[in-house]
Design a protein around this motif. Structure first.
Motif, PDB file in Angstrom:
ATOM      1  N   ASP A  43       0.835  -1.195  -0.077  1.00  0.00           N
ATOM      2  CA  ASP A  43       0.087  -0.186   0.015  1.00  0.00           C
ATOM      3  C   ASP A  43       0.765   1.107   0.177  1.00  0.00           C
ATOM      4  O   ASP A  43       1.827   1.316   0.570  1.00  0.00           O
ATOM      5  CB  ASP A  43      -0.783   0.060   1.153  1.00  0.00           C
ATOM      6  CG  ASP A  43      -2.006   1.042   1.228  1.00  0.00           C
ATOM      7  OD1 ASP A  43      -2.134   1.767   0.131  1.00  0.00           O
ATOM      8  OD2 ASP A  43      -2.615   1.191   2.316  1.00  0.00           O
ATOM      9  N   LYS A  80      -5.730  -1.120  -1.129  1.00  0.00           N
ATOM     10  CA  LYS A  80      -4.643  -0.176  -0.867  1.00  0.00           C
ATOM     11  C   LYS A  80      -4.753   1.224  -1.110  1.00  0.00           C
ATOM     12  O   LYS A  80      -4.334   1.880  -2.147  1.00  0.00           O
ATOM     13  CB  LYS A  80      -3.616  -0.762  -1.842  1.00  0.00           C
ATOM     14  CG  LYS A  80      -3.295  -2.462  -1.780  1.00  0.00           C
ATOM     15  CD  LYS A  80      -2.123  -2.916  -2.716  1.00  0.00           C
ATOM     16  CE  LYS A  80      -2.332  -4.377  -2.660  1.00  0.00           C
ATOM     17  NZ  LYS A  80      -1.178  -5.269  -3.029  1.00  0.00           N
ATOM     18  N   SER A 129      -2.483   3.836  -2.381  1.00  0.00           N
ATOM     19  CA  SER A 129      -1.683   3.641  -3.750  1.00  0.00           C
ATOM     20  C   SER A 129      -2.145   4.600  -4.863  1.00  0.00           C
ATOM     21  O   SER A 129      -3.213   5.044  -4.746  1.00  0.00           O
ATOM     22  CB  SER A 129      -1.953   2.087  -4.099  1.00  0.00           C
ATOM     23  OG  SER A 129      -1.252   1.487  -2.966  1.00  0.00           O
TER      24      SER A 129
END
Lengths: 434, 127
Positions: free
Chosen positions: A189, A223, A226
């Protein structure tokens, strides 16, 4: 009205067919009667070898059997199964499994197509046969539907990066799709996924932007720190631009970042080197520049910009070689015609009708029509489309989009999300006969 | 190209077509077909497949010969008049659509008729 394509020789084979072909204008009533008998049994009206079992090749094989009656059809394909590029971006997003976009060739076998798993090594146009890893196959007419292959020259380090598996293209669905998905899953992440888009023309114009949505949808839940970095060699989003921009703003603000005119020069590790900057990614996904499949090159029929195969759109016969028809992404597209699975399926039906007519010594359809529809998922459920209708223009001898027809979705919506999946079910069944 | 200019399209249906007889009009046209075949054999040979070829452009979404799967509307066996009315409503905007209003505008009236006649003659596949 065109009765006989002047670029096409009279069909070869039995003397009966030659006589009927030559005399079609004068004794066509008799021709019709005999053609009707021929379709009910007896000796095949001709042998057709099809190379490539994707959207174009599978469809032409199926429709040659469906419409042609007794046509001897052999389909040569290097893979065991058909893996669809359309819908495969949902696998990257974690919304579908690869099995969901994979189908077999048993339906075609049931329809009487001889399906051969082999690699074609050479086309002998003069001898009318193809050489493969499973032996030679003679034909009266050959259909090449090899899709695209990649042009990695000009981007230093790209071929080695692809060969090593460090960088995926995932622009042919299958193992590459799964490998890219694994890279996304393994990425921590807070990481960066960067995708490089080549200059048009390339396979599936909206595909990269759908992919950005699908990867972002995965990051958003799994995540959230990201980023998705879209490095586009084109000056703008090449398809459904307004709809994609809206989807990115509505759903993926802070996740997707878009850069236009980002031409890839070099790949080093997972760094994309552009003209004026280096972009360091954790997962680098490069969609390379594309050209007609390698078998078209080795057959010597790539005659447009040293990349694509020019074809006669009434028959899809190569303008470089008699008796060789070419379908789908390998062709020099007519104006406004995208390189898509849907379009390859449509071209395949033009080809099947024309090949049957040519084998029978009948006139080919002088007024073919093809349609394109591309659905793109912007979330796991919301979809946008682009559609176009192309009529053959006899004066300019090409397909042209019909003014006033076609267009895009008014807005992303879930009704088309259902239609997109039904589209896949229907076109897979249409191409694969099952 | 305006297909309506070229020849009477009704003559294009194969005599062996299995579509239902819809009144006297059908008998008259079937009877006329052999005469037209004598007059314009080459044209007929092409025209016999016109509806088939055009209808195949619908199959990607609506299934082979109109036998659709999933959420798509099946077209096999639909009465020609019904389909023509539907296509006209898509073209005019009277019938709201996600995509068919854009696709219907790509076909001439004569082509729509050939498509409708072809699907009307198809048997819905057993499910």
């Amino acid at each position: 009205m065109t009765l006989h394509n002047p670029n096409t020789p009279a069909p070869r084979g039995t003397s009966r067919r030659r006589i009927l072909g030559a005399g079609a204008a004068g004794i066509a009533v008799g021709t019709l009667g005999l053609a009707g008998c021929a379709s009910m049994g007896g000796a095949p009206i001709g042998r057709v070898v099809v190379v490539g079992g994707g959207y174009g090749g599978a469809t032409v094989a199926r429709y040659l059997r469906l419409w042609g009656g007794n046509v001897d059809v052999t389909l040569i394909e290097r893979n065991d199964t058909f893996v669809s590029c359309p819908i495969s971006n949902l696998v990257l997003g974690g919304h579908k499994q690869i099995a969901d976009v994979t189908r077999g060739y048993d339906g075609l076998r049931m329809a009487g197509v001889k399906v051969v798993k082999a690699e074609v090594t050479a086309v002998d146009a003069a001898g009318k046969k193809v050489r493969t890893s499973a032996g030679e196959f003679a034909y009266d007419r050959l259909v090449l539907s090899p899709g695209v292959d990649f042009m990695t020259e000009g981007v230093a380090g790209l071929q080695a990066a692809l060969d090593s598996g460090r960088v995926q293209h995932a622009w042919k669905a299958g193992p590459q799709t799964l490998a890219l998905r694994r890279q996304l899953e393994a990425m921590p992440d807070g990481g960066v996924y960067a995708m490089c888009i080549p200059l048009a023309p390339y396979r599936c114009p909206p595909g990269p932007y759908e992919r950005a949505c699908m990867v972002a949808s995965y990051f958003k839940t799994a995540k959230p720190r990201s980023k998705v970095l879209v490095l586009d060699a084109n000056p703008d989003i090449t398809s459904k631009a307004g709809l994609f921009r809206k989807a990115w703003a509505d759903h993926y603000a802070g996740i997707i970042e878009y850069k236009a005119n980002a031409v890839l020069r070099e790949v080093a590790g997972t760094t994309a080197k552009l003209e004026f900057e280096d972009v360091k990614a954790d997962v680098l996904n490069v969609i390379p520049n594309q050209r007609a499949g390698d078998i078209a090159r080795s057959a010597g029929i790539v005659n447009a910009n040293n990349r694509w195969v020019g074809v006669n759109w009434l028959t899809t016969e190569s303008t470089a070689a008699k008796g060789i028809h070419v379908l789908g992404d390998s062709t020099l597209s007519a104006p406004g015609m995208p390189k898509s699975g849907h379009m390859a399926n449509q071209q395949a039906k033009v080809a099947a009708a024309a090949i049957i007519a040519l084998l029978r010594g009948e006139p080919v359809n002088a007024t073919p029509v093809v349609v394109n529809t591309c659905y793109s998922f912007v979330t796991a459920r919301d979809v946008v489309h682009v559609a176009s209708v192309h009529q053959f223009d006899a004066k300019d001898a090409t397909f042209k989009t019909v003014p006033g027809s076609g267009g895009v979705s008014a807005a992303a919506n879930q009704i088309e999300g259902r239609y997109a999946l039904s589209w896949a079910d229907n076109i897979w069944a249409d191409a694969l006969a099952g | 190209m305006n297909l309506a200019d070229r020849r009477p399209r009704r003559a294009s249906r194969p005599a062996g077509s299995t579509r239902g007889l819809r009144g006297l009009r059908g008998y008259v046209l079937l009877a006329a077909a052999p005469l037209l075949a004598m007059a314009a054999p080459a044209a007929l040979a092409q025209d016999a497949n016109l509806g088939r070829n055009l209808a195949a452009t619908c199959a990607n979404c609506h299934g082979t010969n109109g036998n659709a799967r999933g959420d798509m509307k099946p077209l096999a066996g639909m009465a020609a008049d019904k389909m023509l009315a539907m296509l006209a409503d898509f073209k005019s905007g009277n019938q709201p659509a996600t995509i068919m209003h854009q696709i219907a505008k790509g076909y001439s009236d004569a082509q729509a008729k050939a498509v409708a006649d072809y699907f009307a003659a198809q048997k819905p596949a057993a499910k």
